[in-house]
Design a protein around this motif. Structure first.
Motif, PDB file in Angstrom:
ATOM      1  N   LEU A   1      -9.068   1.470  -2.901  1.00 32.03           N
ATOM      2  CA  LEU A   1      -8.895   0.972  -1.492  1.00 32.03           C
ATOM      3  C   LEU A   1      -9.917   1.835  -0.501  1.00 32.03           C
ATOM      4  O   LEU A   1     -10.615   1.488   0.328  1.00 32.03           O
TER       5      LEU A   1
ATOM      6  N   TYR B   1     -11.382  -8.415   8.619  1.00 31.06           N
ATOM      7  CA  TYR B   1     -11.877  -7.424   7.786  1.00 31.06           C
ATOM      8  C   TYR B   1     -10.894  -6.784   6.967  1.00 31.06           C
ATOM      9  O   TYR B   1     -11.097  -6.530   5.549  1.00 31.06           O
TER      10      TYR B   1
ATOM     11  N   LYS C   1      -4.762  -8.370   1.199  1.00 32.07           N
ATOM     12  CA  LYS C   1      -3.393  -8.920   1.213  1.00 32.07           C
ATOM     13  C   LYS C   1      -3.323  -9.467   2.790  1.00 32.07           C
ATOM     14  O   LYS C   1      -4.183  -9.337   3.447  1.00 32.07           O
TER      15      LYS C   1
ATOM     16  N   LEU D   1       0.817  -1.064   0.021  1.00 34.65           N
ATOM     17  CA  LEU D   1      -0.060  -0.353  -0.128  1.00 34.65           C
ATOM     18  C   LEU D   1       0.789   1.115   0.053  1.00 34.65           C
ATOM     19  O   LEU D   1       1.834   1.282   0.604  1.00 34.65           O
ATOM     20  N   LEU D   2       0.388   2.160  -0.626  1.00 31.15           N
ATOM     21  CA  LEU D   2       1.104   3.399  -0.581  1.00 31.15           C
ATOM     22  C   LEU D   2       0.785   3.883   0.985  1.00 31.15           C
ATOM     23  O   LEU D   2      -0.110   3.973   1.703  1.00 31.15           O
ATOM     24  N   SER D   3       2.050   4.460   1.417  1.00 35.60           N
ATOM     25  CA  SER D   3       1.994   5.292   2.660  1.00 35.60           C
ATOM     26  C   SER D   3       1.417   6.765   2.476  1.00 35.60           C
ATOM     27  O   SER D   3       1.037   7.253   1.516  1.00 35.60           O
ATOM     28  N   ARG D   4       0.873   7.083   3.915  1.00 35.45           N
ATOM     29  CA  ARG D   4       0.110   8.426   3.563  1.00 35.45           C
ATOM     30  C   ARG D   4       1.100   9.600   2.910  1.00 35.45           C
ATOM     31  O   ARG D   4       0.515  10.506   2.042  1.00 35.45           O
TER      32      ARG D   4
ATOM     33  N   ILE E   1     -10.730  -6.797   2.768  1.00 34.23           N
ATOM     34  CA  ILE E   1     -10.712  -5.379   2.145  1.00 34.23           C
ATOM     35  C   ILE E   1      -9.447  -5.183   1.161  1.00 34.23           C
ATOM     36  O   ILE E   1      -9.746  -4.418   0.169  1.00 34.23           O
ATOM     37  N   THR E   2      -8.496  -5.446   1.821  1.00 33.43           N
ATOM     38  CA  THR E   2      -7.020  -4.863   1.140  1.00 33.43           C
ATOM     39  C   THR E   2      -6.593  -6.073   0.258  1.00 33.43           C
ATOM     40  O   THR E   2      -5.922  -5.837  -0.645  1.00 33.43           O
TER      41      THR E   2
ATOM     42  N   GLU F   1      -5.488   4.766   9.813  1.00 37.21           N
ATOM     43  CA  GLU F   1      -7.073   5.188   9.145  1.00 37.21           C
ATOM     44  C   GLU F   1      -7.615   3.908   8.786  1.00 37.21           C
ATOM     45  O   GLU F   1      -8.805   3.672   9.082  1.00 37.21           O
ATOM     46  N   ILE F   2      -6.961   2.747   8.092  1.00 35.07           N
ATOM     47  CA  ILE F   2      -7.647   1.347   8.114  1.00 35.07           C
ATOM     48  C   ILE F   2      -7.963   0.851   9.270  1.00 35.07           C
ATOM     49  O   ILE F   2      -9.293   0.415   9.378  1.00 35.07           O
TER      50      ILE F   2
ATOM     51  N   LEU G   1     -11.188   2.911  10.708  1.00 31.55           N
ATOM     52  CA  LEU G   1     -12.254   2.695   9.838  1.00 31.55           C
ATOM     53  C   LEU G   1     -12.793   1.073   9.839  1.00 31.55           C
ATOM     54  O   LEU G   1     -14.083   1.071   9.910  1.00 31.55           O
TER      55      LEU G   1
ATOM     56  N   PHE H   1     -19.472   6.144   4.931  1.00 30.60           N
ATOM     57  CA  PHE H   1     -18.979   7.148   6.236  1.00 30.60           C
ATOM     58  C   PHE H   1     -19.882   8.195   6.192  1.00 30.60           C
ATOM     59  O   PHE H   1     -20.053   9.082   5.168  1.00 30.60           O
TER      60      PHE H   1
ATOM     61  N   SER I   1     -13.362   1.917  -1.020  1.00 30.68           N
ATOM     62  CA  SER I   1     -14.207   0.767  -0.103  1.00 30.68           C
ATOM     63  C   SER I   1     -14.356   0.967   1.312  1.00 30.68           C
ATOM     64  O   SER I   1     -15.207   0.766   2.022  1.00 30.68           O
ATOM     65  N   LEU I   2     -13.134   1.647   1.852  1.00 27.85           N
ATOM     66  CA  LEU I   2     -13.005   1.786   3.222  1.00 27.85           C
ATOM     67  C   LEU I   2     -13.918   2.956   3.834  1.00 27.85           C
ATOM     68  O   LEU I   2     -14.529   2.783   4.829  1.00 27.85           O
ATOM     69  N   TRP I   3     -14.198   3.790   2.848  1.00 25.45           N
ATOM     70  CA  TRP I   3     -15.221   5.093   3.456  1.00 25.45           C
ATOM     71  C   TRP I   3     -16.558   4.890   2.963  1.00 25.45           C
ATOM     72  O   TRP I   3     -17.233   5.748   3.373  1.00 25.45           O
TER      73      TRP I   3
ATOM     74  N   ARG J   1      -1.459   5.647   7.419  1.00 28.52           N
ATOM     75  CA  ARG J   1      -2.580   4.853   6.641  1.00 28.52           C
ATOM     76  C   ARG J   1      -2.969   3.800   7.320  1.00 28.52           C
ATOM     77  O   ARG J   1      -4.193   3.316   7.287  1.00 28.52           O
TER      78      ARG J   1
END
Lengths: 107, 107
Positions: A92, B30, B37, A3-6, B34-35, B9-10, B13, A100, A95-97, B6
């Motif tokens: 991603l 979960y 991986k 995953l990309l970091s923030r 959702i990811t 956040e995940i 959520l 919300f 999906s996560l948000w 990141r």
DNA sequence: GCAATATTTTCTATAAAATAGAATAACTTG
DNA sequence: CAAGTTATTCTATTTTATAGAAAATATTGC
């Protein structure tokens, strides 16, 4: 794929946003402005170097200079894998948000 | 205030998404789903602990058990600062991604 | 009750990323 | 070419992420 970091996300998006004007200083200014907080020099250049290593961005030097001092500016571009990584990050996030609550008016 | 990482956040959520069913194992399931991986045990519990320290989540133990083994499950809830942090993260993301091309159909 | 078995969390170690800012390099102007 | 300015490189430290063994605690069956 990782995953990309923030910070990677923010830096990639600022390069995308700045189009042909993305180099260290403008990127730092943009990120400071959009986040509303202070970013040290290292907190910009270190992730930039890592993103190059990962192949998410590339760069070139523009020699035209009309301002006073400074080294050659290193201009960055999103590469195709970089764009893919952003796209994947976005999916991603979607999906996560999903669902919300949106507090439209805040503060 | 510092930006959410990141993984923070995940995790936040997923706790929000799981409602009253958020404990270590369900959170890990979960997030894996959702990811798409693999996530080690530590990569879930370490950020959970940090989020507690930061006051973004709190927890309680539910003693009702109908399954075979295991320690007491530790159930997590979003705290008010945690919700604020999410909201703030979302606002930043909205600004950052504003106008980004949406490749609706992909692969 | 207690051994066997299953489930969950705690703990500890290592790798990766974020952050800070001094040092260095290079360009312009006079 | 010296002075002043701007940009990047470099290095050190802190914080996060990642991994999985170990420990704790529950149920089941004898």
């Amino acid at each position: 794929m990782k995953l990309l970091s923030r910070q990677e996300e923010i830096v990639l998006l600022s390069i995308w946003r700045l189009g042909g004007e993305a180099y260290g200083v403008t990127i730092r200014e943009y990120i400071s402005k959009i986040t509303g907080k202070y970013w040290s020099i290292g907190s910009i250049y270190v992730p930039l170097d890592r993103l190059i290593e990962k192949g998410y961005i590339d760069y070139y030097f523009k020699d035209i200079t009309n301002r006073k001092g400074g080294r050659r500016k290193r201009y960055y571009n999103l590469s195709s894998p970089g764009m893919d990584a952003l796209q994947e990050a976005r999916e991603l996030q979607n999906s996560l948000w999903q669902g919300f609550p949106d507090f439209a008016i805040k503060k």
